[in-house]
Every structure is written in structure tokens, then in C-alpha cells.
Design a protein around this motif. Structure first.
Motif, PDB file in Angstrom:
ATOM      1  N   LEU A 180     -12.918  19.358   7.323  1.00  0.00           N
ATOM      2  CA  LEU A 180     -14.155  19.455   6.562  1.00  0.00           C
ATOM      3  C   LEU A 180     -15.295  18.751   7.284  1.00  0.00           C
ATOM      4  N   ASP A 181     -16.480  19.327   7.167  1.00  0.00           N
ATOM      5  CA  ASP A 181     -17.687  18.647   7.598  1.00  0.00           C
ATOM      6  C   ASP A 181     -18.167  17.761   6.454  1.00  0.00           C
ATOM      7  N   ALA A 182     -18.563  16.546   6.762  1.00  0.00           N
ATOM      8  CA  ALA A 182     -18.974  15.602   5.715  1.00  0.00           C
ATOM      9  C   ALA A 182     -20.074  16.165   4.835  1.00  0.00           C
ATOM     10  N   HIS A 183     -21.007  16.901   5.425  1.00  0.00           N
ATOM     11  CA  HIS A 183     -22.141  17.418   4.670  1.00  0.00           C
ATOM     12  C   HIS A 183     -21.742  18.551   3.723  1.00  0.00           C
ATOM     13  N   ALA A 184     -20.518  19.050   3.874  1.00  0.00           N
ATOM     14  CA  ALA A 184     -20.035  20.105   2.984  1.00  0.00           C
ATOM     15  C   ALA A 184     -19.158  19.533   1.870  1.00  0.00           C
ATOM     16  N   THR A 185     -19.220  18.217   1.685  1.00  0.00           N
ATOM     17  CA  THR A 185     -18.395  17.573   0.668  1.00  0.00           C
ATOM     18  C   THR A 185     -19.257  16.775  -0.302  1.00  0.00           C
ATOM     19  N   VAL A 186     -18.710  16.590  -1.496  1.00  0.00           N
ATOM     20  CA  VAL A 186     -19.272  15.655  -2.471  1.00  0.00           C
ATOM     21  C   VAL A 186     -18.178  14.661  -2.813  1.00  0.00           C
ATOM     22  N   TYR A 187     -18.498  13.380  -2.713  1.00  0.00           N
ATOM     23  CA  TYR A 187     -17.553  12.339  -3.098  1.00  0.00           C
ATOM     24  C   TYR A 187     -18.040  11.689  -4.385  1.00  0.00           C
TER      25      TYR A 187
END
Length: 236
Positions: A180-187
Motif C-alpha cells: 500500500l501507498d501511505a497516501h492511499a490509506t486512512v489510519y
């Protein structure tokens, strides 16, 4: 997403776009740890009534919760301090600690609508993940007790790799394992440092689960309950 630039120019707004994965913390985010702990303490007090009855349940519970410090103090320390302060000698801290490991999952409660929220995310095609500090077997037992483990595509507990939040390495490890690319995630997490700051360090979008706290939000958007999550993700 809203960033807390209000001390300078007011609230800035950034749209969440092209999100592929929603990743959660466990304690205080999915697991209502405060209520679960209170239920556990009551149960443990009853199981060890012969040993603990010189102390009232309210006094025992209040001191336990204070020493526990929202889970950030090791339980062996908590129990040793409790027994010393209350001058209890008929049971050992190890017995109480072992009881905690075995029986805490029996008292686990999720926040309202957690299952509904995870089911909706699953239907919408998001990868669903979890990054939590803690002991691997214990945290997985808590997830199983909540009945939600099957929703997760990938679960990472700090003990698995010997790295704890907010170290950016644990977030990067998860991203690499899931490609995963970090910018494509929500934490999503409840702790301003371990969750919010930790995930922001690697470029993740972050939502702080505030749970009604009156504290000033860190530099991210926030929610108090799961009914608010859909609005934040609708820009995807």
C-alpha cells in the motif's frame, strides 16, 4: 480532511481521495477499553473475593484504573502496587496477572456500531487492517472475543515484530506487507501520539477517534463515533 491550522489561518480542508485501505488501532478505538476494564475488574474481584474483600470493590476499582493509566502501565506493575498499597498477602500479583490474561477477553465490549461500520467498509471494497501495540496472543484473543477478526485483511501487533507505535517502522512494515501507498490509506486511532503522530510520520491520512474528549484535537480530522466516519470517506 481537516488539519488544525486554526491557530494561524483557521481550519484547512483536504479531500480524501483514492483511499484503498482503512486501518485501525484496537484499544480505545474498536475496543471500548474503559468499559471492558471496569467489567473485568468487577469479575476479578468476585473471583478473588476471599483475598480482596478487605478492600471494597469501588476502592479496588478506582485504584486499579488510576495505576493502569489507560493501559500504558504494565499489569505486573499495577498488581504489585495494588497488593502493596492494600497490604494484601493471601494472593500473588502473578495469580492476578494470569487471571487478567485469561479472563479479560471474556469482558471485552466494542464501541456501538463497530460491526456495522466494519461490514459497510467491507462491502465498499476497502482493505481493512489493524495495527496495535500489545502482546500478540492477548490482543488477538480480544479481537476474537469482539467477533470482528474476520473483517480484517491484515493484523499487525507490536509484539509480532518487536516495534511499537509511534515508531514509524511499524506503520511502514504494515504498508510494505500489504503493498500500500501511505497516501492511499486512512489510519484511525485514539491516541494523539501513538496513533495520530505515528501514522502522520509516514504520510498516512489520519482520523483521531476522540471518544468525546474535550482535549484540543491534534492536527487531523476527528470523530466521536462511527456514524461520523462515512462523511469523512465519502470524498473517496
Amino acid at each position: 480532511m481537516k488539519l488544525c491550522f486554526d491557530f494561524i489561518i483557521g481550519i484547512a480542508v483536504i479531500e480524501i481521495k483514492n483511499i484503498q485501505a482503512v486501518i485501525f488501532d484496537l484499544d480505545g478505538t474498536l475496543l471500548n477499553r474503559q468499559l471492558s476494564l471496569q467489567r473485568f475488574i468487577t469479575g476479578q474481584y468476585q473471583r478473588f473475593l476471599n483475598d480482596l474483600q478487605p478492600v471494597s470493590l469501588p476502592d479496588y476499582s478506582r485504584r486499579f484504573i488510576t495505576l493502569d493509566h489507560d493501559g500504558y502501565v504494565s499489569k505486573d506493575v499495577v498488581y504489585q502496587q495494588l497488593l502493596q498499597e492494600f497490604e494484601i498477602t493471601t494472593v500473588t500479583w502473578r495469580q492476578l496477572f494470569d487471571d487478567y490474561l485469561v479472563f479479560f477477553p471474556d469482558h471485552c465490549l466494542a464501541y456501538p456500531d463497530t460491526t456495522v461500520m466494519l461490514n459497510n467498509l467491507n462491502k465498499q471494497g476497502y482493505l481493512i487492517g489493524l495495527i496495535s501495540n500489545g502482546a500478540s496472543d492477548f490482543q488477538r484473543a480480544n479481537l476474537e472475543a469482539l467477533g470482528i477478526v474476520h473483517y480484517f485483511n491484515h493484523i499487525l501487533i507490536s509484539e509480532d515484530i518487536g516495534i511499537k507505535k509511534p515508531d514509524p517502522l511499524i506503520f511502514n512494515y504494515f504498508l510494505e506487507k500489504c503493498a500500500l501507498d501511505a497516501h492511499a490509506t486512512v489510519y484511525i486511532g485514539d491516541h494523539p501520539v501513538n496513533d495520530v503522530y505515528g501514522a502522520q510520520q509516514v504520510g498516512m491520512n489520519v482520523i483521531w477517534k476522540r471518544n468525546g474528549s474535550t482535549r484540543r484535537p491534534p492536527c487531523t480530522d476527528w470523530i466521536d463515533d462511527w456514524s461520523e466516519l462515512g462523511t469523512l470517506l465519502q470524498n473517496d
